[in-house]
Design an enzyme around this catalytic site. Structure first.
Site, PDB file in Angstrom:
ATOM      1  N   PRO A   1       1.195  -1.207  -0.166  1.00 39.53           N
ATOM      2  CA  PRO A   1       0.276   0.124   0.006  1.00 39.53           C
ATOM      3  C   PRO A   1       0.681   1.149   0.358  1.00 39.53           C
ATOM      4  O   PRO A   1       1.864   1.538   0.618  1.00 39.53           O
ATOM      5  CB  PRO A   1      -0.982  -0.196   0.750  1.00 39.53           C
ATOM      6  CG  PRO A   1       0.052  -0.941   2.330  1.00 39.53           C
ATOM      7  CD  PRO A   1       0.217  -1.969   1.090  1.00 39.53           C
ATOM      8  N   ASN A   2       0.562   2.027  -0.880  1.00 40.27           N
ATOM      9  CA  ASN A   2       0.989   3.578  -0.800  1.00 40.27           C
ATOM     10  C   ASN A   2       2.158   3.654  -1.278  1.00 40.27           C
ATOM     11  O   ASN A   2       2.235   5.336  -2.060  1.00 40.27           O
ATOM     12  CB  ASN A   2       1.146   4.195   0.574  1.00 40.27           C
ATOM     13  CG  ASN A   2      -0.228   4.442   1.149  1.00 40.27           C
ATOM     14  OD1 ASN A   2      -1.307   4.944   0.753  1.00 40.27           O
ATOM     15  ND2 ASN A   2      -0.492   3.734   2.268  1.00 40.27           N
TER      16      ASN A   2
ATOM     17  N   ARG B   1       5.219  12.177  -2.861  1.00 43.00           N
ATOM     18  CA  ARG B   1       5.565  12.781  -1.961  1.00 43.00           C
ATOM     19  C   ARG B   1       6.168  12.076  -0.901  1.00 43.00           C
ATOM     20  O   ARG B   1       7.214  11.270  -1.398  1.00 43.00           O
ATOM     21  CB  ARG B   1       3.979  12.341  -0.596  1.00 43.00           C
ATOM     22  CG  ARG B   1       3.067  12.950  -1.339  1.00 43.00           C
ATOM     23  CD  ARG B   1       2.410  13.670  -0.824  1.00 43.00           C
ATOM     24  NE  ARG B   1       0.692  14.169  -1.459  1.00 43.00           N
ATOM     25  CZ  ARG B   1       0.038  13.417  -1.959  1.00 43.00           C
ATOM     26  NH1 ARG B   1      -0.268  12.335  -2.255  1.00 43.00           N
ATOM     27  NH2 ARG B   1      -1.118  14.358  -2.543  1.00 43.00           N
TER      28      ARG B   1
ATOM     29  N   TYR C   1      11.227   9.159   1.455  1.00 41.48           N
ATOM     30  CA  TYR C   1      11.615   7.636   0.237  1.00 41.48           C
ATOM     31  C   TYR C   1      11.845   7.793  -2.063  1.00 41.48           C
ATOM     32  O   TYR C   1      12.300   7.449  -2.564  1.00 41.48           O
ATOM     33  CB  TYR C   1       9.873   6.743  -0.221  1.00 41.48           C
ATOM     34  CG  TYR C   1       8.960   6.351   0.844  1.00 41.48           C
ATOM     35  CD1 TYR C   1       9.581   5.621   1.407  1.00 41.48           C
ATOM     36  CD2 TYR C   1       8.064   7.405   1.353  1.00 41.48           C
ATOM     37  CE1 TYR C   1       8.851   4.970   2.454  1.00 41.48           C
ATOM     38  CE2 TYR C   1       7.663   7.394   2.518  1.00 41.48           C
ATOM     39  CZ  TYR C   1       7.782   6.023   2.989  1.00 41.48           C
ATOM     40  OH  TYR C   1       7.329   4.902   4.188  1.00 41.48           O
TER      41      TYR C   1
ATOM     42  N   ASN D   1       8.346  -5.430  -0.763  1.00 40.89           N
ATOM     43  CA  ASN D   1       8.231  -5.035  -0.072  1.00 40.89           C
ATOM     44  C   ASN D   1       6.588  -4.116   0.108  1.00 40.89           C
ATOM     45  O   ASN D   1       5.921  -4.213  -0.992  1.00 40.89           O
ATOM     46  CB  ASN D   1       9.042  -3.351  -0.818  1.00 40.89           C
ATOM     47  CG  ASN D   1       8.572  -2.216   0.400  1.00 40.89           C
ATOM     48  OD1 ASN D   1       8.222  -1.831   1.289  1.00 40.89           O
ATOM     49  ND2 ASN D   1       8.525  -1.004  -0.068  1.00 40.89           N
TER      50      ASN D   1
ATOM     51  N   ALA E   1       3.125  -0.816   4.529  1.00 42.74           N
ATOM     52  CA  ALA E   1       2.698  -0.801   6.371  1.00 42.74           C
ATOM     53  C   ALA E   1       1.968  -2.813   6.742  1.00 42.74           C
ATOM     54  O   ALA E   1       2.327  -2.262   8.005  1.00 42.74           O
ATOM     55  CB  ALA E   1       1.460   0.209   6.493  1.00 42.74           C
TER      56      ALA E   1
ATOM     57  N   GLU F   1      12.263  -9.569   2.031  1.00 41.80           N
ATOM     58  CA  GLU F   1      11.744  -8.455   2.819  1.00 41.80           C
ATOM     59  C   GLU F   1      13.000  -7.121   2.507  1.00 41.80           C
ATOM     60  O   GLU F   1      13.847  -7.146   2.534  1.00 41.80           O
ATOM     61  CB  GLU F   1      11.667  -8.749   3.941  1.00 41.80           C
ATOM     62  CG  GLU F   1      11.083  -8.134   4.877  1.00 41.80           C
ATOM     63  CD  GLU F   1      11.048  -7.213   5.868  1.00 41.80           C
ATOM     64  OE1 GLU F   1      10.763  -8.947   6.645  1.00 41.80           O
ATOM     65  OE2 GLU F   1      10.728  -6.759   7.017  1.00 41.80           O
TER      66      GLU F   1
ATOM     67  N   HIS G   1      12.864  -2.614   2.347  1.00 41.50           N
ATOM     68  CA  HIS G   1      12.413  -1.664   2.445  1.00 41.50           C
ATOM     69  C   HIS G   1      12.975  -0.444   1.652  1.00 41.50           C
ATOM     70  O   HIS G   1      14.380  -0.476   2.291  1.00 41.50           O
ATOM     71  CB  HIS G   1      11.953  -1.623   4.559  1.00 41.50           C
ATOM     72  CG  HIS G   1      11.192  -2.350   4.777  1.00 41.50           C
ATOM     73  ND1 HIS G   1       9.887  -2.533   4.495  1.00 41.50           N
ATOM     74  CD2 HIS G   1      11.316  -3.640   5.322  1.00 41.50           C
ATOM     75  CE1 HIS G   1       9.782  -3.483   4.986  1.00 41.50           C
ATOM     76  NE2 HIS G   1      10.796  -4.087   6.053  1.00 41.50           N
TER      77      HIS G   1
ATOM     78  N   ARG H   1      13.292   5.120  12.041  1.00 38.45           N
ATOM     79  CA  ARG H   1      12.074   5.262  12.517  1.00 38.45           C
ATOM     80  C   ARG H   1      10.827   4.640  13.444  1.00 38.45           C
ATOM     81  O   ARG H   1      11.903   4.022  14.891  1.00 38.45           O
ATOM     82  CB  ARG H   1      11.171   4.475  11.171  1.00 38.45           C
ATOM     83  CG  ARG H   1      12.074   5.172  10.492  1.00 38.45           C
ATOM     84  CD  ARG H   1      11.462   5.371   8.577  1.00 38.45           C
ATOM     85  NE  ARG H   1      10.265   6.102   8.423  1.00 38.45           N
ATOM     86  CZ  ARG H   1       8.949   5.666   7.622  1.00 38.45           C
ATOM     87  NH1 ARG H   1       9.568   5.213   6.678  1.00 38.45           N
ATOM     88  NH2 ARG H   1       8.162   6.753   7.109  1.00 38.45           N
TER      89      ARG H   1
HETATM   90  O1  CA2 Z   1      10.666   2.094   3.681  1.00 37.02           O
HETATM   91  C1  CA2 Z   1       9.996   1.674   3.122  1.00 37.02           C
HETATM   92  O2  CA2 Z   1      10.156   1.064   1.806  1.00 37.02           O
HETATM   93  C2  CA2 Z   1       8.844   0.987   3.512  1.00 37.02           C
HETATM   94  O3  CA2 Z   1       7.836  -0.773   4.025  1.00 37.02           O
HETATM   95  C3  CA2 Z   1       7.045   1.548   3.233  1.00 37.02           C
HETATM   96  C4  CA2 Z   1       6.469   2.041   4.447  1.00 37.02           C
HETATM   97  C5  CA2 Z   1       6.173   2.294   5.439  1.00 37.02           C
HETATM   98  O4  CA2 Z   1       4.707   2.047   6.137  1.00 37.02           O
HETATM   99  C6  CA2 Z   1       7.232   0.457   5.925  1.00 37.02           C
HETATM  100  O5  CA2 Z   1       6.901   0.855   7.565  1.00 37.02           O
HETATM  101  C7  CA2 Z   1       8.388   1.297   5.491  1.00 37.02           C
HETATM  102  C8  CA2 Z   1       5.377   2.927   3.718  1.00 37.02           C
HETATM  103  C9  CA2 Z   1       5.165   2.916   2.289  1.00 37.02           C
HETATM  104  C10 CA2 Z   1       4.297   4.350   2.238  1.00 37.02           C
HETATM  105  O6  CA2 Z   1       5.059   5.182   0.491  1.00 37.02           O
HETATM  106  C11 CA2 Z   1       5.209   6.216   0.268  1.00 37.02           C
HETATM  107  C12 CA2 Z   1       5.972   6.821  -0.858  1.00 37.02           C
HETATM  108  C13 CA2 Z   1       5.417   8.471  -1.081  1.00 37.02           C
HETATM  109  C14 CA2 Z   1       4.946   9.007  -0.241  1.00 37.02           C
HETATM  110  C15 CA2 Z   1       4.253   8.290   0.510  1.00 37.02           C
HETATM  111  C16 CA2 Z   1       3.876   7.264   0.696  1.00 37.02           C
END
Ligand code: CA2
Length: 148
Positions: A10-11, A18, A23, A79, A82, A104, A106, A113
């Protein structure tokens, strides 16, 4: 030719739009291209997917599991976003398929974090865990699959 599944949760479709400080500035399409190039270097086919829905990720893991059973899977780079920190369903899917080459991944260093990001339901079923290399981690994970 063996196949690599790269699965994004997700996301991650928001990459490059953003939170660039966390990221980076690359989009998910850029990441797909990086993965395609890394797979091409190693002679792997690529299945690249993103979904905001847990069940879709479970279905793709099952699909990868069928290739694993046929000896045609190089591995999975997951990946789970969340869902990493919440999803017993993803853990069960990985264990249920018997996939033993799941990385896995990230983008960020989750251990630098919030503490709720320090626990992963996926790690116990993962061959390796890679975090903190930004989106370059995807190519590193595929390189790693080529070495195991
Ligand atoms: O660091 C990572 O790749 C995560 O898997 C990213 C997840 C986060 O919940 C994990 O703790 C770590 C969140 C992905 C959200 O991606 C976005 C990318 C750009 C803007 C907003 C969100």
């Amino acid at each position: 030719m063996k196949t690599v599944y790269v699965l994004n949760g997700p996301n991650l479709n928001l990459l490059g739009t953003r939170e660039p400080a966390v990221y980076g500035a690359h989009t998910l399409a850029d990441v797909e291209q990086m993965c395609f190039e890394a797979c091409a270097r190693h002679g792997f086919a690529l299945q690249f997917h993103q979904s905001n829905h847990e069940g879709a990720l479970v279905d793709w893991i099952h699909e990868a599991g069928q290739l694993h059973a046929q000896g045609e899977l190089a591995g999975v780079v997951l990946n789970a976003g969340a869902y990493t920190h919440t999803s017993v369903a993803l853990l069960d899917a990985i264990k249920g398929t018997g996939i033993n080459t799941l990385i896995e991944l990230h983008i960020s260093n989750v251990f630098a974090r919030e503490s709720f990001r320090h626990h992963s339901w996926i790690s116990p079923a993962a061959r390796a865990v890679l975090c903190g290399f930004g989106v370059q981690g995807y190519a590193l994970a595929i390189d790693g699959l080529a070495r195991i």
